[in-house]
Design a protein around this motif. Structure first.
Motif, PDB file in Angstrom:
ATOM      1  N   VAL A 146      -1.417   6.080  -8.342  1.00 45.78           N
ATOM      2  CA  VAL A 146      -1.798   6.972  -7.605  1.00 45.78           C
ATOM      3  C   VAL A 146      -3.093   6.215  -6.761  1.00 45.78           C
ATOM      4  O   VAL A 146      -3.957   5.868  -7.169  1.00 45.78           O
ATOM      5  CB  VAL A 146      -2.172   8.611  -7.873  1.00 45.78           C
ATOM      6  CG1 VAL A 146      -2.668   9.328  -6.801  1.00 45.78           C
ATOM      7  CG2 VAL A 146      -1.263   8.926  -8.741  1.00 45.78           C
ATOM      8  N   ILE A 147      -2.649   6.325  -5.227  1.00 50.88           N
ATOM      9  CA  ILE A 147      -3.918   5.699  -4.276  1.00 50.88           C
ATOM     10  C   ILE A 147      -3.967   6.732  -3.262  1.00 50.88           C
ATOM     11  O   ILE A 147      -3.010   7.264  -2.617  1.00 50.88           O
ATOM     12  CB  ILE A 147      -3.342   4.512  -3.937  1.00 50.88           C
ATOM     13  CG1 ILE A 147      -2.786   3.312  -4.949  1.00 50.88           C
ATOM     14  CG2 ILE A 147      -4.629   3.764  -2.886  1.00 50.88           C
ATOM     15  CD1 ILE A 147      -2.439   2.078  -4.339  1.00 50.88           C
ATOM     16  N   ASP A 148      -5.185   7.116  -3.173  1.00 46.28           N
ATOM     17  CA  ASP A 148      -5.604   8.154  -2.018  1.00 46.28           C
ATOM     18  C   ASP A 148      -6.480   7.448  -0.892  1.00 46.28           C
ATOM     19  O   ASP A 148      -7.569   6.557  -1.525  1.00 46.28           O
ATOM     20  CB  ASP A 148      -6.305   9.194  -2.486  1.00 46.28           C
ATOM     21  CG  ASP A 148      -6.466  10.468  -1.478  1.00 46.28           C
ATOM     22  OD1 ASP A 148      -5.946  10.518  -0.709  1.00 46.28           O
ATOM     23  OD2 ASP A 148      -7.444  11.181  -1.876  1.00 46.28           O
ATOM     24  N   LEU A 149      -6.248   7.277   0.363  1.00 45.99           N
ATOM     25  CA  LEU A 149      -6.759   6.651   1.545  1.00 45.99           C
ATOM     26  C   LEU A 149      -7.821   7.507   2.168  1.00 45.99           C
ATOM     27  O   LEU A 149      -7.479   8.466   2.760  1.00 45.99           O
ATOM     28  CB  LEU A 149      -5.596   5.958   2.355  1.00 45.99           C
ATOM     29  CG  LEU A 149      -4.761   5.019   1.680  1.00 45.99           C
ATOM     30  CD1 LEU A 149      -3.877   4.655   2.570  1.00 45.99           C
ATOM     31  CD2 LEU A 149      -5.443   3.971   0.781  1.00 45.99           C
ATOM     32  N   GLN A 244      -5.274  -2.016   8.993  1.00 46.34           N
ATOM     33  CA  GLN A 244      -5.033  -3.118   8.318  1.00 46.34           C
ATOM     34  C   GLN A 244      -5.710  -3.361   6.973  1.00 46.34           C
ATOM     35  O   GLN A 244      -5.005  -3.776   6.001  1.00 46.34           O
ATOM     36  CB  GLN A 244      -5.231  -4.310   9.274  1.00 46.34           C
ATOM     37  CG  GLN A 244      -5.162  -5.737   8.616  1.00 46.34           C
ATOM     38  CD  GLN A 244      -5.602  -6.718   9.442  1.00 46.34           C
ATOM     39  OE1 GLN A 244      -6.866  -7.180   9.648  1.00 46.34           O
ATOM     40  NE2 GLN A 244      -4.904  -7.881   9.938  1.00 46.34           N
ATOM     41  N   TRP A 245      -6.991  -3.058   6.841  1.00 46.94           N
ATOM     42  CA  TRP A 245      -7.755  -2.929   5.670  1.00 46.94           C
ATOM     43  C   TRP A 245      -6.960  -2.128   4.660  1.00 46.94           C
ATOM     44  O   TRP A 245      -6.553  -2.348   3.287  1.00 46.94           O
ATOM     45  CB  TRP A 245      -9.137  -2.509   5.753  1.00 46.94           C
ATOM     46  CG  TRP A 245     -10.128  -3.388   6.279  1.00 46.94           C
ATOM     47  CD1 TRP A 245      -9.839  -4.727   6.592  1.00 46.94           C
ATOM     48  CD2 TRP A 245     -11.134  -3.100   7.039  1.00 46.94           C
ATOM     49  NE1 TRP A 245     -11.005  -5.345   7.284  1.00 46.94           N
ATOM     50  CE2 TRP A 245     -11.581  -4.578   7.506  1.00 46.94           C
ATOM     51  CE3 TRP A 245     -11.865  -2.138   7.440  1.00 46.94           C
ATOM     52  CZ2 TRP A 245     -13.019  -4.650   8.151  1.00 46.94           C
ATOM     53  CZ3 TRP A 245     -13.166  -2.278   7.956  1.00 46.94           C
ATOM     54  CH2 TRP A 245     -13.456  -3.687   8.351  1.00 46.94           C
ATOM     55  N   HIS A 246      -6.558  -0.807   5.028  1.00 48.67           N
ATOM     56  CA  HIS A 246      -5.947  -0.068   3.860  1.00 48.67           C
ATOM     57  C   HIS A 246      -4.517  -0.643   3.800  1.00 48.67           C
ATOM     58  O   HIS A 246      -4.347  -0.473   2.200  1.00 48.67           O
ATOM     59  CB  HIS A 246      -5.720   1.305   4.610  1.00 48.67           C
ATOM     60  CG  HIS A 246      -6.903   2.282   4.551  1.00 48.67           C
ATOM     61  ND1 HIS A 246      -7.489   2.666   3.237  1.00 48.67           N
ATOM     62  CD2 HIS A 246      -7.450   2.875   5.606  1.00 48.67           C
ATOM     63  CE1 HIS A 246      -8.460   3.667   3.486  1.00 48.67           C
ATOM     64  NE2 HIS A 246      -8.577   3.713   4.879  1.00 48.67           N
ATOM     65  N   THR A 247      -3.680  -1.107   4.481  1.00 49.75           N
ATOM     66  CA  THR A 247      -2.545  -1.436   4.069  1.00 49.75           C
ATOM     67  C   THR A 247      -2.489  -2.949   3.449  1.00 49.75           C
ATOM     68  O   THR A 247      -1.506  -2.896   2.136  1.00 49.75           O
ATOM     69  CB  THR A 247      -1.576  -1.693   5.448  1.00 49.75           C
ATOM     70  OG1 THR A 247      -2.255  -2.501   6.465  1.00 49.75           O
ATOM     71  CG2 THR A 247      -1.202  -0.359   5.943  1.00 49.75           C
ATOM     72  N   LYS A 248      -3.508  -3.474   3.532  1.00 50.20           N
ATOM     73  CA  LYS A 248      -3.568  -4.958   2.659  1.00 50.20           C
ATOM     74  C   LYS A 248      -4.097  -4.570   1.345  1.00 50.20           C
ATOM     75  O   LYS A 248      -3.696  -5.231   0.259  1.00 50.20           O
ATOM     76  CB  LYS A 248      -4.440  -5.759   3.486  1.00 50.20           C
ATOM     77  CG  LYS A 248      -4.017  -6.205   4.817  1.00 50.20           C
ATOM     78  CD  LYS A 248      -2.603  -6.881   4.632  1.00 50.20           C
ATOM     79  CE  LYS A 248      -1.983  -7.583   6.081  1.00 50.20           C
ATOM     80  NZ  LYS A 248      -0.449  -8.083   5.867  1.00 50.20           N
ATOM     81  N   VAL A 249      -5.114  -3.508   1.181  1.00 48.37           N
ATOM     82  CA  VAL A 249      -5.484  -3.220  -0.169  1.00 48.37           C
ATOM     83  C   VAL A 249      -4.469  -2.700  -0.983  1.00 48.37           C
ATOM     84  O   VAL A 249      -4.133  -2.912  -2.020  1.00 48.37           O
ATOM     85  CB  VAL A 249      -6.858  -2.092  -0.100  1.00 48.37           C
ATOM     86  CG1 VAL A 249      -7.006  -1.511  -1.361  1.00 48.37           C
ATOM     87  CG2 VAL A 249      -7.879  -3.032   0.699  1.00 48.37           C
ATOM     88  N   VAL A 250      -3.591  -1.836  -0.317  1.00 51.64           N
ATOM     89  CA  VAL A 250      -2.480  -1.029  -1.108  1.00 51.64           C
ATOM     90  C   VAL A 250      -1.389  -2.258  -1.489  1.00 51.64           C
ATOM     91  O   VAL A 250      -0.902  -2.036  -2.655  1.00 51.64           O
ATOM     92  CB  VAL A 250      -1.989   0.344  -0.362  1.00 51.64           C
ATOM     93  CG1 VAL A 250      -0.738   0.625  -1.001  1.00 51.64           C
ATOM     94  CG2 VAL A 250      -2.943   1.208   0.129  1.00 51.64           C
TER      95      VAL A 250
END
Length: 375
Positions: A146-149, A244-250
Motif C-alpha cells: 500500500v502506497i499513499d501519496l 515526477q518525484w511521486h511517480t518515480k518513487v512508486v
C-alpha cells in the motif's frame, strides 16, 4: 499543508507559463491486462472512482492512493497517472482522489473539518463513512503493498512538528527499509537536482505516538501488507516536478512486484533475491532516464534577455541508445525543438517551464522539467 494550486507560478507584473510533462509508458498491449473501475460513496459529494488493472500473469497486488488531503495536488495528479500504468503481472488498485470533496474545495479537509487521514485507527473500524468505504477496498483486494501519496511544505528533518516533505515513511520491516532506501537513492541521483531536496527514509511512528489514525499505518498493522507514505515538498517546486518525484518513487517501489514479468513460479512475492531460475524470456525494455543540466546552473531570478543553455547529454539509457531529444519550451505540452542541447533567450518577465522528453531506440520515453525565471 501545501500552497493552493490557484496561486502556483504567479508573480506580480509577470506572466506565468505552466504545462504538464507527459510520463512515458511501456507500451504493453491491452490484451495483456484488463481494466475496471467503480465508484465508492456513489450519490454523495464524497463519490470517487477506484481503478483496477489486472495482468494475465499472476502476482502481487499493489494499492496506491492520493488526495487524502485535497490541497495536495501533486499526490493525486501522480496517482491519476499511475492508474493508467500498464503492468506485467499481478494487480494495481488506485484511488487517485480519495477525498474528492476536499479536492474540489482545494482544501486539506472538506467541510466539517475532519482530517480523512486520521480516521483509520489501528485495531478498530474506520471512523467515517468515507474512511470505511476506502477500507472496504483494502479488504476486497487484500493488497500486498500500500502506497499513499502526500505533499508538504518544507523539508523533513526527523521532527514531525516541522515540514515532512521529501521523505518516504515506511512500515517496520527489512524489505521496506531496503526498497525505500533504493528508491530514494535512485530518485535523488536521477531526478533531484537542488541541494537540500534529497529524499530520505524513516519508519512509521509507533501506534502510541502522534500522529495516529493514518491509512498506511492501519494497512501495515491490521493486514499483512507492507506500506509506504510518500511526502514530496511543494516548496518552490513546480507541479510537474512533484508529480515526477511521486511517480518515480512508486515505480521503484513496485517495479519487481508488478511492472516486470516473473520467470519464477508465480509465488507470493516474498523477499527472495536469488536472481530467478528460468531463462529470461522476453526481457522488458528499460526506459531511458531524462536529465536536464543548465548553464548557468541557477536559473532563478535571471535578468531579462539572459540566455540559458539546456543540455540533455547526461540523459541515459541502460540497455540501448537515446534516439530522440524533444523540448517543450513554453509549457503548452507540444515539443517545439529537438536536439541534445538547445539555447533559450528569456526576453520577457516571468517563469518558463521547460520539459525535455527523451526517446530510446525501442520507443520508450521519459521526461525531466526545469523552471527558468526572470525578474
Amino acid at each position: 499543508m501545501t500552497s493552493t494550486r490557484r496561486t502556483f507560478l504567479t508573480a506580480a507584473g509577470c506572466a506565468g507559463l505552466l504545462g504538464l510533462g507527459v510520463a512515458g509508458t511501456s507500451g504493453k498491449s491491452e490484451a495483456d491486462v484488463s481494466r475496471d473501475s467503480f465508484t465508492i460513496r456513489s450519490g454523495t459529494d464524497q463519490a470517487t472512482k477506484v481503478y483496477v488493472t489486472t495482468a494475465n500473469q499472476s502476482g502481487p497486488t499493489v494499492m496506491v492512493t492520493g488526495g487524502m488531503h485535497g490541497n495536495e495536488e501533486g499526490g493525486y495528479t501522480a496517482a491519476g497517472k499511475i492508474a493508467d500504468w500498464d503492468i506485467s503481472r499481478g494487480r494495481l488498485v488506485v484511488i487517485p482522489r480519495t477525498n474528492a470533496a476536499a479536492d474540489r474545495q482545494d482544501s486539506r479537509v472538506a467541510d466539517g473539518g475532519v482530517d480523512l487521514n486520521r480516521q483509520f485507527p489501528t485495531g478498530s473500524e474506520p471512523e467515517t463513512k468515507l474512511a470505511r468505504a476506502i477500507w472496504d477496498v483494502v479488504e476486497k483486494y487484500e493488497p500486498d503493498t500500500v502506497i499513499d501519496l502526500h505533499e508538504s511544505q518544507e523539508i523533513y528533518d526527523g521532527d514531525m512538528v516541522g515540514g515532512v516533505g521529501q521523505v518516504i515513511f515506511r512500515s517496520r520491516d527489512k524489505k521496506t527499509e531496503n526498497d525505500a532506501t533504493a528508491a530514494a537513492d535512485y530518485v535523488n541521483e536521477n531526478y533531484v537536482s537542488r541541494d537540500g531536496y534529497d529524499f530520505t527514509v524513516d519508519v512509521f511512528s509507533s501506534s502510541s505516538n502522534e500522529p495516529t489514525g493514518l491509512f498506511t499505518h492501519k494497512a501495515a498493522r491490521d493486514t499483512d501488507a507492507i506500506a509506504y507514505l510518500v511526502e514530496a515538498t511543494s516548496e518552490d517546486t513546480p507541479l510537474d516536478k512533484r508529480v515526477q518525484w511521486h511517480t518515480k518513487v512508486v515505480q521503484q517501489l513496485v517495479e519487481d512486484d508488478i511492472l516486470t514479468g516473473s520467470g519464477g513460479d508465480g509465488g507470493d512475492g516474498g523477499d527472495g533475491n536469488d536472481g530467478g531460475d528460468g531463462d529470461n524470456g522476453d526481457e522488458q525494455n528499460k526506459p531511458p532516464v531524462a536529465r536536464i543540466e543548465t548553464t548557468p546552473t541557477d536559473t532563478t531570478g535571471l535578468g531579462r534577455g539572459a540566455t540559458v543553455t539546456l543540455d540533455a547529454s547526461s540523459s541515459t539509457d541502460d540497455d540501448g541508445d537515446i534516439s530522440e531529444y524533444a523540448w517543450d519550451i513554453d509549457g503548452d505540452g507540444t515539443f517545439e525543438k529537438s536536439g541534445e542541447s538547445i539555447q533559450m533567450t528569456l526576453s520577457n518577465c516571468g517563469r518558463y517551464q521547460v520539459t525535455l522528453q527523451v526517446t530510446d531506440d525501442e520507443g520508450a520515453t521519459d521526461t525531466d522539467t526545469v523552471v527558468l525565471s526572470t525578474v
